[in-house]
Enzyme design. Structure first.
Site: not given
Ligand code: EPZ
Length: 437
Positions: A26-27, A97, A121, A126, A313, A405
Protein backbone atom coordinates in the site's frame (compact mmCIF):
# COMPACT_ATOMS: atom_id res chain seq x y z
CA UNK A 1 -14.86 -3.71 1.25
CA UNK A 2 -16.01 -3.35 4.82
CA UNK A 3 -18.46 -0.85 6.11
CA UNK A 4 -17.74 1.31 9.12
CA UNK A 5 -19.48 -1.03 11.58
CA UNK A 6 -17.97 -4.37 10.53
CA UNK A 7 -16.44 -6.53 13.21
CA UNK A 8 -14.17 -9.59 13.32
CA UNK A 9 -15.06 -12.56 15.53
CA UNK A 10 -12.05 -14.80 16.26
CA UNK A 11 -11.88 -18.05 18.22
CA UNK A 12 -8.29 -18.51 19.28
CA UNK A 13 -6.00 -21.48 19.80
CA UNK A 14 -5.62 -22.85 16.28
CA UNK A 15 -2.12 -23.16 14.79
CA UNK A 16 -1.84 -21.75 11.25
CA UNK A 17 -0.69 -24.18 8.57
CA UNK A 18 -0.39 -23.66 4.84
CA UNK A 19 0.51 -21.06 2.25
CA UNK A 20 -0.28 -17.35 2.13
CA UNK A 21 0.41 -14.92 -0.71
CA UNK A 22 1.52 -11.36 0.03
CA UNK A 23 -0.26 -8.46 -1.72
CA UNK A 24 1.31 -5.33 -3.18
CA UNK A 25 2.61 -2.67 -0.80
CA UNK A 26 0.00 0.00 0.00
CA UNK A 27 2.77 2.45 0.96
CA UNK A 28 4.35 2.09 -2.47
CA UNK A 29 1.12 2.05 -4.47
CA UNK A 30 -0.03 5.36 -2.92
CA UNK A 31 2.96 7.48 -4.06
CA UNK A 32 3.17 5.62 -7.38
CA UNK A 33 -0.47 6.48 -8.10
CA UNK A 34 0.26 10.13 -7.25
CA UNK A 35 3.25 10.07 -9.62
CA UNK A 36 0.83 9.56 -12.53
CA UNK A 37 -0.15 13.23 -12.07
CA UNK A 38 3.32 14.18 -13.37
CA UNK A 39 2.45 13.25 -16.98
CA UNK A 40 -0.49 13.46 -19.42
CA UNK A 41 0.35 9.95 -20.61
CA UNK A 42 -0.92 6.67 -19.15
CA UNK A 43 0.83 5.10 -16.16
CA UNK A 44 -0.07 1.43 -15.68
CA UNK A 45 0.49 -0.03 -12.22
CA UNK A 46 0.26 -3.78 -11.47
CA UNK A 47 0.01 -5.62 -8.12
CA UNK A 48 -2.00 -2.81 -6.52
CA UNK A 49 -3.48 -4.13 -3.24
CA UNK A 50 -7.27 -4.15 -2.96
CA UNK A 51 -7.47 -2.05 0.22
CA UNK A 52 -9.50 0.96 1.35
CA UNK A 53 -6.69 3.53 1.08
CA UNK A 54 -6.20 2.67 -2.62
CA UNK A 55 -9.89 3.29 -3.26
CA UNK A 56 -9.54 6.67 -1.53
CA UNK A 57 -6.47 7.54 -3.61
CA UNK A 58 -8.31 6.55 -6.79
CA UNK A 59 -11.22 8.84 -5.87
CA UNK A 60 -8.75 11.67 -5.26
CA UNK A 61 -7.15 11.23 -8.71
CA UNK A 62 -10.56 11.12 -10.38
CA UNK A 63 -11.69 14.25 -8.46
CA UNK A 64 -8.57 16.01 -9.77
CA UNK A 65 -9.53 15.01 -13.31
CA UNK A 66 -7.49 11.90 -14.04
CA UNK A 67 -9.13 8.82 -15.48
CA UNK A 68 -8.45 5.52 -13.71
CA UNK A 69 -9.23 2.25 -15.47
CA UNK A 70 -8.92 -1.10 -13.75
CA UNK A 71 -8.84 -3.76 -16.48
CA UNK A 72 -8.43 -6.18 -13.58
CA UNK A 73 -8.77 -5.70 -9.82
CA UNK A 74 -5.07 -5.15 -9.13
CA UNK A 75 -4.11 -3.18 -12.25
CA UNK A 76 -4.73 0.57 -12.42
CA UNK A 77 -4.24 2.49 -15.69
CA UNK A 78 -4.08 6.18 -14.71
CA UNK A 79 -4.19 9.01 -17.26
CA UNK A 80 -3.95 12.58 -15.95
CA UNK A 81 -4.33 14.25 -19.34
CA UNK A 82 -7.09 16.70 -18.47
CA UNK A 83 -6.56 17.97 -14.95
CA UNK A 84 -9.09 20.63 -13.96
CA UNK A 85 -8.77 20.69 -10.20
CA UNK A 86 -5.40 21.32 -8.59
CA UNK A 87 -6.33 20.33 -5.11
CA UNK A 88 -6.97 17.51 -2.69
CA UNK A 89 -10.19 18.27 -0.79
CA UNK A 90 -10.59 18.07 2.98
CA UNK A 91 -13.03 15.16 3.00
CA UNK A 92 -10.47 12.95 1.25
CA UNK A 93 -7.38 14.19 3.09
CA UNK A 94 -9.05 13.75 6.49
CA UNK A 95 -9.65 10.08 5.75
CA UNK A 96 -6.22 9.51 4.31
CA UNK A 97 -3.27 11.77 5.00
CA UNK A 98 -1.32 10.23 2.11
CA UNK A 99 -3.49 12.43 -0.15
CA UNK A 100 -0.81 15.08 0.51
CA UNK A 101 1.29 13.14 -2.02
CA UNK A 102 -0.71 14.96 -4.73
CA UNK A 103 1.01 18.23 -3.74
CA UNK A 104 4.45 17.64 -5.24
CA UNK A 105 3.26 16.36 -8.64
CA UNK A 106 0.57 19.06 -9.09
CA UNK A 107 2.99 21.83 -8.09
CA UNK A 108 5.74 20.53 -10.38
CA UNK A 109 3.58 19.97 -13.45
CA UNK A 110 1.01 22.78 -13.19
CA UNK A 111 2.81 25.32 -10.98
CA UNK A 112 0.04 25.30 -8.41
CA UNK A 113 -1.55 23.01 -5.84
CA UNK A 114 -3.95 23.24 -2.95
CA UNK A 115 -4.23 20.49 -0.35
CA UNK A 116 -6.20 20.43 2.83
CA UNK A 117 -3.77 20.35 5.74
CA UNK A 118 -4.06 16.78 7.07
CA UNK A 119 -5.15 16.56 10.66
CA UNK A 120 -3.34 14.31 13.06
CA UNK A 121 -4.41 10.77 13.57
CA UNK A 122 -4.45 8.20 16.35
CA UNK A 123 -0.68 7.70 16.29
CA UNK A 124 0.41 11.33 16.37
CA UNK A 125 0.13 14.92 15.13
CA UNK A 126 1.96 13.98 11.91
CA UNK A 127 2.73 17.46 10.53
CA UNK A 128 3.88 18.03 6.94
CA UNK A 129 6.20 20.97 7.67
CA UNK A 130 9.16 19.15 6.08
CA UNK A 131 7.21 18.61 2.85
CA UNK A 132 6.34 22.33 2.70
CA UNK A 133 9.87 23.48 3.59
CA UNK A 134 11.09 21.39 0.65
CA UNK A 135 8.69 23.07 -1.77
CA UNK A 136 9.76 26.52 -0.52
CA UNK A 137 13.39 25.59 -1.23
CA UNK A 138 12.25 24.98 -4.84
CA UNK A 139 11.15 28.64 -4.92
CA UNK A 140 7.48 27.91 -4.42
CA UNK A 141 5.31 30.24 -2.37
CA UNK A 142 3.52 28.15 0.28
CA UNK A 143 0.68 29.69 2.28
CA UNK A 144 -1.86 28.36 4.75
CA UNK A 145 -5.35 29.53 3.87
CA UNK A 146 -8.25 28.41 6.09
CA UNK A 147 -6.92 24.93 6.69
CA UNK A 148 -5.54 24.46 3.22
CA UNK A 149 -1.96 24.50 2.01
CA UNK A 150 -1.80 26.65 -1.16
CA UNK A 151 1.44 26.35 -3.10
CA UNK A 152 2.49 28.28 -6.20
CA UNK A 153 5.62 27.87 -8.33
CA UNK A 154 7.81 30.91 -9.18
CA UNK A 155 6.45 33.35 -11.80
CA UNK A 156 7.80 31.35 -14.76
CA UNK A 157 5.73 28.39 -13.54
CA UNK A 158 8.70 26.12 -13.00
CA UNK A 159 10.32 24.96 -9.75
CA UNK A 160 14.03 25.59 -9.29
CA UNK A 161 16.28 22.72 -8.18
CA UNK A 162 17.74 22.98 -4.66
CA UNK A 163 19.83 21.26 -2.00
CA UNK A 164 17.34 20.00 0.60
CA UNK A 165 18.32 18.75 4.07
CA UNK A 166 15.56 16.95 5.97
CA UNK A 167 16.10 17.54 9.69
CA UNK A 168 14.01 14.42 10.30
CA UNK A 169 13.68 11.28 8.18
CA UNK A 170 10.27 11.47 6.54
CA UNK A 171 8.97 8.82 4.14
CA UNK A 172 6.19 10.72 2.36
CA UNK A 173 8.19 13.94 2.71
CA UNK A 174 11.01 12.35 0.72
CA UNK A 175 8.51 11.00 -1.82
CA UNK A 176 6.66 14.31 -2.25
CA UNK A 177 9.83 16.36 -2.72
CA UNK A 178 11.46 13.73 -4.97
CA UNK A 179 8.44 13.77 -7.29
CA UNK A 180 8.46 17.60 -7.44
CA UNK A 181 12.20 17.62 -8.21
CA UNK A 182 11.77 15.49 -11.35
CA UNK A 183 10.42 18.49 -13.31
CA UNK A 184 12.42 21.25 -11.58
CA UNK A 185 15.01 23.29 -13.47
CA UNK A 186 18.45 21.90 -12.55
CA UNK A 187 19.68 19.13 -10.26
CA UNK A 188 18.27 18.65 -6.75
CA UNK A 189 20.03 16.80 -3.93
CA UNK A 190 18.07 15.41 -0.98
CA UNK A 191 20.09 14.88 2.24
CA UNK A 192 18.94 12.65 5.14
CA UNK A 193 16.36 11.14 2.77
CA UNK A 194 14.23 8.18 3.83
CA UNK A 195 15.65 4.85 2.64
CA UNK A 196 12.53 2.62 2.66
CA UNK A 197 12.02 0.11 -0.21
CA UNK A 198 8.91 2.12 -1.14
CA UNK A 199 11.18 5.09 -1.94
CA UNK A 200 13.23 2.89 -4.28
CA UNK A 201 10.06 1.53 -5.91
CA UNK A 202 8.80 5.07 -6.56
CA UNK A 203 12.18 6.10 -7.99
CA UNK A 204 12.12 3.06 -10.29
CA UNK A 205 8.72 4.15 -11.62
CA UNK A 206 9.83 7.79 -12.03
CA UNK A 207 12.91 6.70 -14.01
CA UNK A 208 10.70 4.52 -16.25
CA UNK A 209 8.68 7.71 -16.88
CA UNK A 210 11.87 9.48 -18.03
CA UNK A 211 13.03 11.04 -14.78
CA UNK A 212 16.69 11.00 -13.71
CA UNK A 213 16.74 9.88 -10.07
CA UNK A 214 19.93 8.47 -8.55
CA UNK A 215 20.69 7.19 -5.07
CA UNK A 216 17.16 6.18 -3.97
CA UNK A 217 17.51 3.80 -1.00
CA UNK A 218 20.45 5.75 0.35
CA UNK A 219 20.29 8.90 2.49
CA UNK A 220 21.39 11.10 -0.44
CA UNK A 221 19.21 11.20 -3.54
CA UNK A 222 20.04 13.22 -6.65
CA UNK A 223 17.34 14.22 -9.14
CA UNK A 224 18.25 15.90 -12.44
CA UNK A 225 15.15 17.81 -13.55
CA UNK A 226 13.72 17.16 -17.04
CA UNK A 227 11.26 19.11 -19.21
CA UNK A 228 8.49 16.49 -19.07
CA UNK A 229 7.71 12.90 -18.16
CA UNK A 230 5.94 10.16 -20.12
CA UNK A 231 3.84 7.11 -19.38
CA UNK A 232 5.20 3.83 -18.02
CA UNK A 233 4.25 0.37 -16.81
CA UNK A 234 5.34 -0.81 -13.35
CA UNK A 235 4.69 -3.61 -10.85
CA UNK A 236 4.41 -2.57 -7.19
CA UNK A 237 6.70 -4.34 -4.70
CA UNK A 238 5.17 -6.76 -2.15
CA UNK A 239 4.05 -5.42 1.22
CA UNK A 240 6.88 -5.95 3.74
CA UNK A 241 4.63 -5.12 6.71
CA UNK A 242 1.98 -7.65 5.69
CA UNK A 243 4.85 -10.15 5.35
CA UNK A 244 6.08 -9.34 8.87
CA UNK A 245 2.53 -9.61 10.22
CA UNK A 246 2.12 -13.14 8.85
CA UNK A 247 5.57 -14.17 10.14
CA UNK A 248 4.42 -13.15 13.63
CA UNK A 249 1.09 -14.98 13.13
CA UNK A 250 2.87 -18.24 12.29
CA UNK A 251 5.19 -17.92 15.30
CA UNK A 252 2.44 -16.97 17.76
CA UNK A 253 0.15 -19.86 16.77
CA UNK A 254 3.01 -22.39 16.78
CA UNK A 255 2.11 -23.32 13.21
CA UNK A 256 4.02 -23.50 9.94
CA UNK A 257 3.38 -20.98 7.20
CA UNK A 258 4.83 -20.72 3.73
CA UNK A 259 4.76 -17.00 2.86
CA UNK A 260 5.05 -16.46 -0.88
CA UNK A 261 5.27 -13.50 -3.29
CA UNK A 262 7.26 -11.55 -0.67
CA UNK A 263 10.65 -9.77 -0.64
CA UNK A 264 12.61 -10.92 2.45
CA UNK A 265 15.43 -8.53 1.47
CA UNK A 266 13.02 -5.65 2.27
CA UNK A 267 12.56 -6.90 5.82
CA UNK A 268 16.11 -7.78 6.99
CA UNK A 269 16.00 -5.71 10.19
CA UNK A 270 12.70 -7.24 11.26
CA UNK A 271 13.66 -10.81 10.27
CA UNK A 272 16.94 -10.53 12.19
CA UNK A 273 15.12 -9.39 15.34
CA UNK A 274 12.43 -12.10 15.07
CA UNK A 275 15.07 -14.80 14.58
CA UNK A 276 16.89 -13.52 17.67
CA UNK A 277 13.83 -14.19 19.86
CA UNK A 278 13.30 -17.72 18.54
CA UNK A 279 11.28 -17.46 15.31
CA UNK A 280 12.63 -19.90 12.69
CA UNK A 281 12.53 -18.09 9.33
CA UNK A 282 13.83 -20.05 6.33
CA UNK A 283 14.33 -18.40 2.94
CA UNK A 284 13.03 -21.08 0.56
CA UNK A 285 13.75 -18.83 -2.46
CA UNK A 286 14.10 -15.05 -3.05
CA UNK A 287 10.31 -14.57 -2.80
CA UNK A 288 9.28 -17.30 -0.34
CA UNK A 289 9.73 -17.78 3.42
CA UNK A 290 8.89 -20.72 5.64
CA UNK A 291 8.12 -19.82 9.26
CA UNK A 292 7.91 -22.00 12.38
CA UNK A 293 8.64 -21.49 16.07
CA UNK A 294 9.52 -24.94 17.43
CA UNK A 295 11.36 -23.96 20.59
CA UNK A 296 9.19 -21.15 21.95
CA UNK A 297 10.00 -17.47 22.27
CA UNK A 298 12.40 -15.57 24.46
CA UNK A 299 12.16 -11.90 25.42
CA UNK A 300 14.04 -9.37 23.30
CA UNK A 301 14.24 -5.57 23.41
CA UNK A 302 13.61 -3.49 20.30
CA UNK A 303 13.75 0.17 19.29
CA UNK A 304 11.85 1.30 16.22
CA UNK A 305 13.85 3.31 13.69
CA UNK A 306 13.60 4.51 10.10
CA UNK A 307 14.59 1.91 7.49
CA UNK A 308 16.71 -0.22 7.58
CA UNK A 309 16.03 -0.32 11.35
CA UNK A 310 13.12 -2.16 12.96
CA UNK A 311 9.96 -0.76 11.31
CA UNK A 312 7.58 1.24 13.47
CA UNK A 313 4.77 -0.40 11.46
CA UNK A 314 5.83 -3.73 13.01
CA UNK A 315 5.92 -2.46 16.61
CA UNK A 316 2.37 -3.42 17.58
CA UNK A 317 2.72 -6.91 16.09
CA UNK A 318 6.03 -7.40 17.95
CA UNK A 319 4.38 -6.35 21.22
CA UNK A 320 1.85 -9.19 20.91
CA UNK A 321 4.70 -11.61 20.19
CA UNK A 322 6.53 -10.54 23.36
CA UNK A 323 3.44 -11.26 25.50
CA UNK A 324 4.17 -14.93 24.68
CA UNK A 325 7.95 -14.71 25.18
CA UNK A 326 9.78 -15.95 28.27
CA UNK A 327 10.97 -12.89 30.25
CA UNK A 328 10.79 -9.10 30.14
CA UNK A 329 11.08 -7.08 26.90
CA UNK A 330 11.36 -3.34 26.39
CA UNK A 331 9.90 -1.80 23.25
CA UNK A 332 10.92 1.78 22.48
CA UNK A 333 8.91 3.70 19.84
CA UNK A 334 11.03 6.54 18.46
CA UNK A 335 9.13 7.45 15.26
CA UNK A 336 5.63 8.41 16.45
CA UNK A 337 4.66 10.02 19.74
CA UNK A 338 1.54 8.02 20.44
CA UNK A 339 1.80 4.58 18.93
CA UNK A 340 0.94 2.37 21.92
CA UNK A 341 -2.87 2.59 21.55
CA UNK A 342 -3.01 -1.20 21.15
CA UNK A 343 -1.41 -1.76 24.59
CA UNK A 344 -4.54 -0.93 26.60
CA UNK A 345 -6.64 -3.28 24.48
CA UNK A 346 -4.05 -6.06 24.88
CA UNK A 347 -4.05 -5.45 28.65
CA UNK A 348 -7.80 -6.10 28.64
CA UNK A 349 -6.97 -9.49 27.13
CA UNK A 350 -4.58 -10.22 29.99
CA UNK A 351 -1.27 -8.97 28.62
CA UNK A 352 1.27 -7.69 31.17
CA UNK A 353 2.35 -4.37 29.64
CA UNK A 354 3.59 -1.23 31.37
CA UNK A 355 3.78 1.97 29.32
CA UNK A 356 6.11 4.80 30.29
CA UNK A 357 6.26 7.51 27.61
CA UNK A 358 8.00 6.07 24.55
CA UNK A 359 8.82 2.83 26.34
CA UNK A 360 6.64 -0.27 26.79
CA UNK A 361 7.71 -3.06 29.15
CA UNK A 362 6.18 -6.45 28.35
CA UNK A 363 6.35 -9.43 30.70
CA UNK A 364 5.63 -12.91 29.38
CA UNK A 365 4.49 -15.47 28.79
CA UNK A 366 0.89 -14.63 29.70
CA UNK A 367 -2.26 -16.43 28.72
CA UNK A 368 -4.48 -14.05 26.73
CA UNK A 369 -8.24 -14.36 26.99
CA UNK A 370 -10.72 -13.25 24.37
CA UNK A 371 -12.49 -9.93 24.88
CA UNK A 372 -14.41 -7.27 23.02
CA UNK A 373 -11.75 -4.81 21.76
CA UNK A 374 -11.64 -1.75 19.53
CA UNK A 375 -9.16 -1.09 16.71
CA UNK A 376 -7.65 2.39 16.72
CA UNK A 377 -5.24 2.49 13.78
CA UNK A 378 -4.08 0.23 11.00
CA UNK A 379 -1.25 -1.64 12.67
CA UNK A 380 -2.84 -1.65 16.14
CA UNK A 381 -5.81 -3.49 14.62
CA UNK A 382 -3.45 -6.06 13.12
CA UNK A 383 -2.03 -6.68 16.59
CA UNK A 384 -5.54 -7.26 17.97
CA UNK A 385 -6.18 -9.86 15.27
CA UNK A 386 -2.90 -11.58 16.18
CA UNK A 387 -3.87 -11.57 19.86
CA UNK A 388 -7.28 -13.01 18.98
CA UNK A 389 -5.61 -15.90 17.12
CA UNK A 390 -3.98 -17.12 20.35
CA UNK A 391 -6.45 -15.94 23.01
CA UNK A 392 -8.60 -18.42 24.89
CA UNK A 393 -12.28 -18.25 23.87
CA UNK A 394 -13.63 -15.58 21.57
CA UNK A 395 -12.40 -12.08 20.62
CA UNK A 396 -14.65 -9.50 19.00
CA UNK A 397 -12.84 -6.62 17.27
CA UNK A 398 -14.76 -3.42 16.50
CA UNK A 399 -13.97 -0.83 13.79
CA UNK A 400 -12.16 -3.23 11.47
CA UNK A 401 -12.28 -0.60 8.73
CA UNK A 402 -8.92 0.43 10.17
CA UNK A 403 -7.46 -2.91 9.15
CA UNK A 404 -9.17 -2.83 5.76
CA UNK A 405 -7.19 0.32 4.99
CA UNK A 406 -3.97 -1.64 4.63
CA UNK A 407 -4.57 -5.39 4.63
CA UNK A 408 -6.21 -7.10 1.65
CA UNK A 409 -8.87 -9.60 2.80
CA UNK A 410 -6.92 -10.51 5.93
CA UNK A 411 -9.72 -12.67 7.30
CA UNK A 412 -9.88 -14.71 4.07
CA UNK A 413 -6.11 -15.19 4.05
CA UNK A 414 -6.11 -16.26 7.70
CA UNK A 415 -9.11 -18.59 7.30
CA UNK A 416 -7.37 -20.27 4.36
CA UNK A 417 -4.55 -21.36 6.70
CA UNK A 418 -6.77 -22.57 9.51
CA UNK A 419 -7.78 -19.57 11.60
CA UNK A 420 -11.30 -19.46 13.01
CA UNK A 421 -12.11 -15.87 12.03
CA UNK A 422 -15.17 -14.34 10.45
CA UNK A 423 -16.29 -10.84 9.48
CA UNK A 424 -19.59 -9.79 11.02
CA UNK A 425 -21.27 -7.24 8.82
CA UNK A 426 -23.39 -5.41 11.36
CA UNK A 427 -26.65 -4.15 9.85
CA UNK A 428 -26.48 -0.39 9.53
CA UNK A 429 -29.23 0.70 11.89
CA UNK A 430 -31.84 2.88 10.26
CA UNK A 431 -34.37 4.71 12.44
CA UNK A 432 -37.61 2.69 12.64
CA UNK A 433 -40.28 4.29 10.51
CA UNK A 434 -42.86 5.57 13.00
CA UNK A 435 -46.29 4.87 11.68
CA UNK A 436 -48.62 7.84 12.16
CA UNK A 437 -51.02 6.98 14.98
C1 EPZ B 1 4.84 6.77 6.31
O1 EPZ B 1 4.11 7.76 6.97
C2 EPZ B 1 3.93 5.56 6.22
N1 EPZ B 1 2.74 5.91 5.44
C3 EPZ B 1 3.53 5.13 7.64
O2 EPZ B 1 2.73 3.96 7.51
C4 EPZ B 1 4.79 4.79 8.42
O3 EPZ B 1 4.43 4.45 9.73
C5 EPZ B 1 5.74 6.00 8.42
O4 EPZ B 1 6.01 6.40 7.06
C6 EPZ B 1 7.06 5.69 9.10
O5 EPZ B 1 7.67 4.60 8.48
C7 EPZ B 1 2.83 5.95 4.09
O6 EPZ B 1 3.88 5.71 3.52
C8 EPZ B 1 1.58 6.30 3.34
P1 EPZ B 1 6.99 10.10 8.25
P2 EPZ B 1 4.66 9.28 6.96
O7 EPZ B 1 6.79 11.36 7.48
O8 EPZ B 1 5.42 9.53 5.73
C9 EPZ B 1 7.51 13.41 11.57
C10 EPZ B 1 0.93 2.58 7.90
O9 EPZ B 1 0.72 1.96 8.92
N2 EPZ B 1 7.31 14.36 10.48
O10 EPZ B 1 8.13 9.20 7.87
O11 EPZ B 1 3.51 10.17 7.30
C11 EPZ B 1 6.27 12.58 11.85
O12 EPZ B 1 5.43 13.27 12.74
C12 EPZ B 1 1.38 4.01 7.97
O13 EPZ B 1 0.88 2.11 6.73
C13 EPZ B 1 7.44 15.73 10.74
O14 EPZ B 1 7.72 16.14 11.87
O15 EPZ B 1 5.66 9.25 8.18
C14 EPZ B 1 6.84 11.33 12.46
O16 EPZ B 1 7.09 11.55 13.83
C15 EPZ B 1 1.19 4.55 9.36
N3 EPZ B 1 7.25 16.62 9.73
C16 EPZ B 1 8.17 11.15 11.73
O17 EPZ B 1 8.49 12.43 11.17
C17 EPZ B 1 6.94 16.20 8.45
O18 EPZ B 1 6.80 17.07 7.56
C18 EPZ B 1 8.13 10.13 10.60
O19 EPZ B 1 7.03 10.47 9.80
C19 EPZ B 1 6.83 14.82 8.21
C20 EPZ B 1 7.02 13.92 9.22
Amino acid sequence: MSTIVDKFRISGGRPLHGRVSISGAKNSALPCMAAALLTPETVTLHNIPYVRDIITQRRLLEDIGATVLTPELRTHKITAAHVELFEAPYELVKTMRASVLALGPLLARFGKAKVSLPGGCAIGTRPIDLHLAGFEKFGAEVKLESGNVVARAPSDGRLRAADIHFNKVTVTGTENVMMAATLARGTTTLHNAAREPEIVDLADLLNKMGARVNGAGSETIQIEGVESLGGAEHTIIPDRIETGTFIVAAALTQGRLEIKDCRPDHLEGVIEKLRSVGVMIKEVNPTTLEVTCPDGLKAGNVTTEPYPGFATDMQAQYMVLMTQAQGRSEIIETVFENRFMHASELQRMGAQIHIDGRSAIVDGPTMLTGARVIASDLRASASLVLAGLIAKDETLIDRVYHIDRGYEKIEAKLRAVGADIERIIAPVMTAPILEPV
